[in-house]
Design an enzyme around this catalytic site. Sequence first.
Site, PDB file in Angstrom:
ATOM      1  N   THR A 127       0.743  -1.307   0.326  1.00  0.00           N
ATOM      2  CA  THR A 127       0.026  -0.038  -0.532  1.00  0.00           C
ATOM      3  C   THR A 127       0.438   1.185   0.086  1.00  0.00           C
ATOM      4  OG1 THR A 127      -1.912  -1.257   0.759  1.00  0.00           O
ATOM      5  CG2 THR A 127      -2.041   1.177   1.325  1.00  0.00           C
ATOM      6  N   GLU A 128       0.092   2.185  -0.959  1.00  0.00           N
ATOM      7  CA  GLU A 128       1.564   3.703  -0.952  1.00  0.00           C
ATOM      8  C   GLU A 128       0.166   4.861  -0.679  1.00  0.00           C
ATOM      9  OE1 GLU A 128       4.083   2.404  -3.525  1.00  0.00           O
ATOM     10  OE2 GLU A 128       3.253   3.608  -4.804  1.00  0.00           O
ATOM     11  N   ASN A 130      -1.299   6.499  -3.042  1.00  0.00           N
ATOM     12  CA  ASN A 130      -2.239   6.667  -4.226  1.00  0.00           C
ATOM     13  C   ASN A 130      -1.980   5.295  -4.218  1.00  0.00           C
ATOM     14  OD1 ASN A 130      -1.978   9.851  -4.350  1.00  0.00           O
ATOM     15  ND2 ASN A 130      -0.127  10.036  -5.142  1.00  0.00           N
ATOM     16  N   ILE A 158       1.980   0.404   7.007  1.00  0.00           N
ATOM     17  CA  ILE A 158       2.049  -1.642   7.141  1.00  0.00           C
ATOM     18  C   ILE A 158       2.299  -2.038   7.688  1.00  0.00           C
ATOM     19  CG2 ILE A 158       4.895  -3.023   6.434  1.00  0.00           C
ATOM     20  CD1 ILE A 158       2.946  -1.440   3.698  1.00  0.00           C
ATOM     21  N   ARG A 264     -28.015 -11.686  33.527  1.00  0.00           N
ATOM     22  CA  ARG A 264     -28.746 -10.616  33.361  1.00  0.00           C
ATOM     23  C   ARG A 264     -30.489 -10.459  33.206  1.00  0.00           C
ATOM     24  NH1 ARG A 264     -28.695  -5.655  35.089  1.00  0.00           N
ATOM     25  NH2 ARG A 264     -29.907  -3.612  33.714  1.00  0.00           N
ATOM     26  N   GLU A 359      -6.274  -5.182   4.202  1.00  0.00           N
ATOM     27  CA  GLU A 359      -6.362  -6.577   2.827  1.00  0.00           C
ATOM     28  C   GLU A 359      -7.205  -6.419   1.380  1.00  0.00           C
ATOM     29  OE1 GLU A 359      -5.518 -10.391   3.687  1.00  0.00           O
ATOM     30  OE2 GLU A 359      -4.138  -9.427   6.390  1.00  0.00           O
TER      31      GLU A 359
END
Length: 381
Positions: A127-128, A130, A158, A264, A359
């Site tokens: 991943t970057e 852009n 990352i 409960r 992902e």
Amino acid sequence: MIDFTFTEEQNMLREMVRDFANNELKPIASKIDEDEEIPDHIIRKVAELGILGAPFPPEYGGAGVGEIGYCIIQEEIARACLSTATFIGAHVSIGTNAIYIGGTEEQKQKWLPQLTSGEKIAAFALTEPNAGSDAFNLQTKAYLDGNEWVINGQKLWITNGPFADVFSVFARTNLGISLFVVEKGTPGFTPGPPEKKMGLRGSKTSALTFDNVRIPKDNLIGRDGKGFITAMKTLDAGRLGLGAACLGACKELLEMSTRYAKERKQFGEPIANFEAIQFMLAEMAALIYETESIVYRTAWLYERGECTPRLSAIVKLVSSNALDVCVDHAMQIHGGMGYSRELPIERFYRDSRINRIFEGTSEIQKLVIARDVIKKNGVLD
């Protein structure tokens, strides 16, 4: 005949990991979230148990439990701590697996034993700024200068970035996108500080900067220009482990919600007697059955070499949606207590949301599925 019964070895594996998760990981899961760090002793224990090399063949130092065994591990770890499951997934499913999928035999022998043993930790750098969903739009560049590759660019989000030792890095060359191994400490390579995140706080995430980073020519994994194929194959495998982690979290949330609903009392009786609560528990159970069936059938197909991108996309789409519904129902059943940090529900709630983003977003998964369906005229194999 299809037999979905787990083997004796797989059941033993589940018990071993469950024992570790219940006795050593679950008691400190909230502290991992608060401290935003997985303790070193937990990472060492995960390595000692063989988890960091679980699916890989013994000739590379792995445990050889296959994809089904790996999914069992991630399911049990995620019941205790999704941050730890994410650390494991980034190391095993994508960081190390990229080298296993794309590397030559010599490259596998060089790097895998260090990674499968846990001596070194891996990360997957695709991943970057852009290049998120548009993963092909990589702008990190690499060029060959004599016997060295020179890399320039930046990566974002990352997982394991701040502390990993071995990075599977994707960069663009004259022939296309290629995969390289960059090791920690290489001059010009700088991991950024850990990002401050809504959830998965124990899993450290950072940017990476490459400023004229020089690596040996042999650090090109596989063939020049063929890295994008390796990236996509790696993510297909990663989505199975992610699906298993979502499944484990769903199971944990259903058990906690059922116990709470029976304990409960309101209006003079357990809230489990009320139809509104029963319907939420029923939907959670149905989603778990659906997710479990999809995860393990697809893992079985993966081991047979028959898993397609469409199937892994279905796993991620279904499992991430299932967890979001289950954790929301768990929050509603627990009411104010679910919103309190006194219980782990709010942590699961924060940890859940990223699964529909990283992902490959849910929208990208739908595109992968739809394109395959259209290509095959709606005939599913």
